[in-house]
Motif scaffolding. Sequence first.
Motif, PDB file in Angstrom:
ATOM      1  N   UNK A  85       9.087 -51.280 -88.764  1.00  0.00           N
ATOM      2  CA  UNK A  85      10.395 -50.936 -88.217  1.00  0.00           C
ATOM      3  C   UNK A  85      11.215 -50.011 -89.109  1.00  0.00           C
ATOM      4  N   UNK A  86      10.805 -49.842 -90.350  1.00  0.00           N
ATOM      5  CA  UNK A  86      11.623 -49.066 -91.281  1.00  0.00           C
ATOM      6  C   UNK A  86      11.828 -47.632 -90.798  1.00  0.00           C
ATOM      7  N   UNK A  87      10.782 -47.019 -90.276  1.00  0.00           N
ATOM      8  CA  UNK A  87      10.884 -45.630 -89.824  1.00  0.00           C
ATOM      9  C   UNK A  87      11.573 -45.503 -88.469  1.00  0.00           C
ATOM     10  N   UNK A  88      11.943 -46.634 -87.883  1.00  0.00           N
ATOM     11  CA  UNK A  88      12.584 -46.600 -86.570  1.00  0.00           C
ATOM     12  C   UNK A  88      14.089 -46.827 -86.658  1.00  0.00           C
ATOM     13  N   UNK A  89      14.621 -46.849 -87.881  1.00  0.00           N
ATOM     14  CA  UNK A  89      16.065 -46.951 -88.078  1.00  0.00           C
ATOM     15  C   UNK A  89      16.529 -45.814 -88.979  1.00  0.00           C
ATOM     16  N   UNK A  90      17.807 -45.445 -88.829  1.00  0.00           N
ATOM     17  CA  UNK A  90      18.384 -44.415 -89.696  1.00  0.00           C
ATOM     18  C   UNK A  90      18.399 -44.895 -91.139  1.00  0.00           C
ATOM     19  N   UNK A  91      18.702 -46.167 -91.312  1.00  0.00           N
ATOM     20  CA  UNK A  91      18.746 -46.729 -92.660  1.00  0.00           C
ATOM     21  C   UNK A  91      19.185 -48.175 -92.649  1.00  0.00           C
ATOM     22  N   UNK A  92      19.357 -48.708 -93.849  1.00  0.00           N
ATOM     23  CA  UNK A  92      19.722 -50.110 -94.051  1.00  0.00           C
ATOM     24  C   UNK A  92      21.008 -50.172 -94.873  1.00  0.00           C
ATOM     25  N   UNK A  93      21.937 -51.023 -94.451  1.00  0.00           N
ATOM     26  CA  UNK A  93      23.069 -51.388 -95.303  1.00  0.00           C
ATOM     27  C   UNK A  93      22.874 -52.862 -95.643  1.00  0.00           C
ATOM     28  N   UNK A  94      22.783 -53.159 -96.922  1.00  0.00           N
ATOM     29  CA  UNK A  94      22.480 -54.522 -97.363  1.00  0.00           C
ATOM     30  C   UNK A  94      23.669 -55.146 -98.075  1.00  0.00           C
ATOM     31  N   UNK A  95      23.572 -56.453 -98.259  1.00  0.00           N
ATOM     32  CA  UNK A  95      24.670 -57.192 -98.853  1.00  0.00           C
ATOM     33  C   UNK A  95      25.034 -56.733-100.249  1.00  0.00           C
ATOM     34  N   UNK A  96      24.044 -56.248-101.003  1.00  0.00           N
ATOM     35  CA  UNK A  96      24.322 -55.810-102.366  1.00  0.00           C
ATOM     36  C   UNK A  96      24.928 -54.412-102.423  1.00  0.00           C
ATOM     37  N   UNK A  97      25.125 -53.783-101.272  1.00  0.00           N
ATOM     38  CA  UNK A  97      25.677 -52.432-101.231  1.00  0.00           C
ATOM     39  C   UNK A  97      27.143 -52.392-100.799  1.00  0.00           C
ATOM     40  N   UNK A  98      27.710 -53.526-100.492  1.00  0.00           N
ATOM     41  CA  UNK A  98      29.104 -53.563-100.045  1.00  0.00           C
ATOM     42  C   UNK A  98      29.898 -54.514-100.934  1.00  0.00           C
ATOM     43  N   UNK A  99      31.211 -54.300-100.946  1.00  0.00           N
ATOM     44  CA  UNK A  99      32.067 -55.129-101.803  1.00  0.00           C
ATOM     45  C   UNK A  99      32.113 -56.569-101.333  1.00  0.00           C
ATOM     46  N   UNK A 100      32.149 -56.766-100.026  1.00  0.00           N
ATOM     47  CA  UNK A 100      32.272 -58.117 -99.474  1.00  0.00           C
ATOM     48  C   UNK A 100      31.206 -58.326 -98.404  1.00  0.00           C
ATOM     49  N   UNK A 101      30.479 -59.419 -98.530  1.00  0.00           N
ATOM     50  CA  UNK A 101      29.441 -59.733 -97.559  1.00  0.00           C
ATOM     51  C   UNK A 101      30.003 -60.337 -96.292  1.00  0.00           C
ATOM     52  N   UNK A 102      29.125 -60.550 -95.317  1.00  0.00           N
ATOM     53  CA  UNK A 102      29.525 -61.232 -94.093  1.00  0.00           C
ATOM     54  C   UNK A 102      30.119 -62.599 -94.457  1.00  0.00           C
ATOM     55  N   UNK A 103      31.198 -63.014 -93.804  1.00  0.00           N
ATOM     56  CA  UNK A 103      31.782 -62.547 -92.547  1.00  0.00           C
ATOM     57  C   UNK A 103      32.815 -61.420 -92.662  1.00  0.00           C
ATOM     58  N   UNK A 104      32.971 -60.800 -93.832  1.00  0.00           N
ATOM     59  CA  UNK A 104      33.828 -59.619 -93.932  1.00  0.00           C
ATOM     60  C   UNK A 104      33.182 -58.468 -93.148  1.00  0.00           C
ATOM     61  N   UNK A 105      33.975 -57.517 -92.663  1.00  0.00           N
ATOM     62  CA  UNK A 105      33.428 -56.453 -91.813  1.00  0.00           C
ATOM     63  C   UNK A 105      32.754 -55.304 -92.561  1.00  0.00           C
ATOM     64  N   UNK A 106      32.795 -55.324 -93.890  1.00  0.00           N
ATOM     65  CA  UNK A 106      32.339 -54.179 -94.693  1.00  0.00           C
ATOM     66  C   UNK A 106      30.976 -53.642 -94.279  1.00  0.00           C
ATOM     67  N   UNK A 107      30.031 -54.532 -94.084  1.00  0.00           N
ATOM     68  CA  UNK A 107      28.649 -54.119 -93.859  1.00  0.00           C
ATOM     69  C   UNK A 107      28.495 -53.404 -92.515  1.00  0.00           C
ATOM     70  N   UNK A 108      29.276 -53.834 -91.518  1.00  0.00           N
ATOM     71  CA  UNK A 108      29.207 -53.178 -90.209  1.00  0.00           C
ATOM     72  C   UNK A 108      29.961 -51.860 -90.195  1.00  0.00           C
ATOM     73  N   UNK A 109      31.046 -51.785 -90.903  1.00  0.00           N
ATOM     74  CA  UNK A 109      31.759 -50.514 -91.021  1.00  0.00           C
ATOM     75  C   UNK A 109      30.882 -49.472 -91.714  1.00  0.00           C
ATOM     76  N   UNK A 110      30.175 -49.912 -92.752  1.00  0.00           N
ATOM     77  CA  UNK A 110      29.283 -48.999 -93.474  1.00  0.00           C
ATOM     78  C   UNK A 110      28.103 -48.580 -92.605  1.00  0.00           C
ATOM     79  N   UNK A 111      27.569 -49.500 -91.825  1.00  0.00           N
ATOM     80  CA  UNK A 111      26.432 -49.179 -90.959  1.00  0.00           C
ATOM     81  C   UNK A 111      26.842 -48.208 -89.850  1.00  0.00           C
ATOM     82  N   UNK A 112      28.035 -48.400 -89.293  1.00  0.00           N
ATOM     83  CA  UNK A 112      28.533 -47.482 -88.271  1.00  0.00           C
ATOM     84  C   UNK A 112      28.684 -46.071 -88.845  1.00  0.00           C
ATOM     85  N   UNK A 113      29.203 -46.008 -90.057  1.00  0.00           N
ATOM     86  CA  UNK A 113      29.343 -44.713 -90.731  1.00  0.00           C
ATOM     87  C   UNK A 113      27.973 -44.087 -90.974  1.00  0.00           C
TER      88      UNK A 113
END
Length: 230
Positions: free
Chosen positions: A133-161
Motif C-alpha cells: 500500500x505504500x506506493x498507493x498513498x501520497x505519504x504518511x503523517x505519523x505520531x512522531x511527526x506532529x506536536x500533539x497526537x490523537x485526539x488532537x487534530x494535528x495529524x489530520x491537518x498535516x495529512x490534509x496539507x
Amino acid sequence: MPSMQQLASVRGVIFDMDGLLLDTERLFKKAYQRSASQHGIVLKDSVYDMMIGLRSDASQRILREQLGPDAPSAAIIEGARHYYYMQIEEEGIPLRPGVREMFDYLDELDFPRAVATSTHHKLATLKLRSVGLLDRVVGIVSGDQVAHGKPAPDIYLAAAKLIGIPPEECLALEDSPPGVIAARKANCVTIMVPDLQAPNAVTRSMANFIYESLHDVALALKGARAIPSS
C-alpha cells in the motif's frame, strides 16, 4: 444530521492505519496480554481498549497508570514489542476487509490519499510497504511527526496539507475514538469503521457516518457521487 452530500463533496481521503487498513490491533493486544502474563499479570481487554489509537507515549502512560507503580510496565512493553514483531514475521500483516476494493475505487476517482497514524513513521512505512500500500498513498503523517497526537487534530491537518486538499473536503477513516475525535476536530468528513471497539456515545456523536467495513464505505461513496447535485 449527516447527509450524502457531505460524501459527495469529498476530494481526498485520509486513512488511519492499524485497525482500519491493517488488522493488527488484535495482534498487538495478544502480544501485550501474552507479555503481561509472563509477569503474572492479567491485562484486561478494557485496559488495552483505552490504549487503542494513541501514540506510544500516551498508550504506555495509560498502561503504567492502570497497572500501578509496582508493575514491571517497562518489561511488559518491551515484551509486547517482541511478541508483536514475532507474530508479524511468522504470520504476515493481514488487511481489514474491503481495503483493496476501496483503494481501487479511489484510483478510479483519482483521489489523493494519505495515511495518518499514531505509529512511528519508520514502522508505518515498513508495514505499508509489506502489504503493497505504500506506493498507493501520497505519504504518511505519523505520531512522531506532529506536536500533539490523537485526539488532537494535528495529524489530520498535516495529512490534509500533504495531499493538498482542504480538511473539510477530506474523508477521514478511523476505527478508534481518539482518531474519530482528531478527525472531526480537524473538520474532516469522518467515518468510523469499528474494529475492536464498538461505537460509544462520543464516537456516535462525532462521526459523520459509521459503517461496518471499507467495502460499505466504498459503496456509500459510489452512491453519494451518483446523486445529482441540487
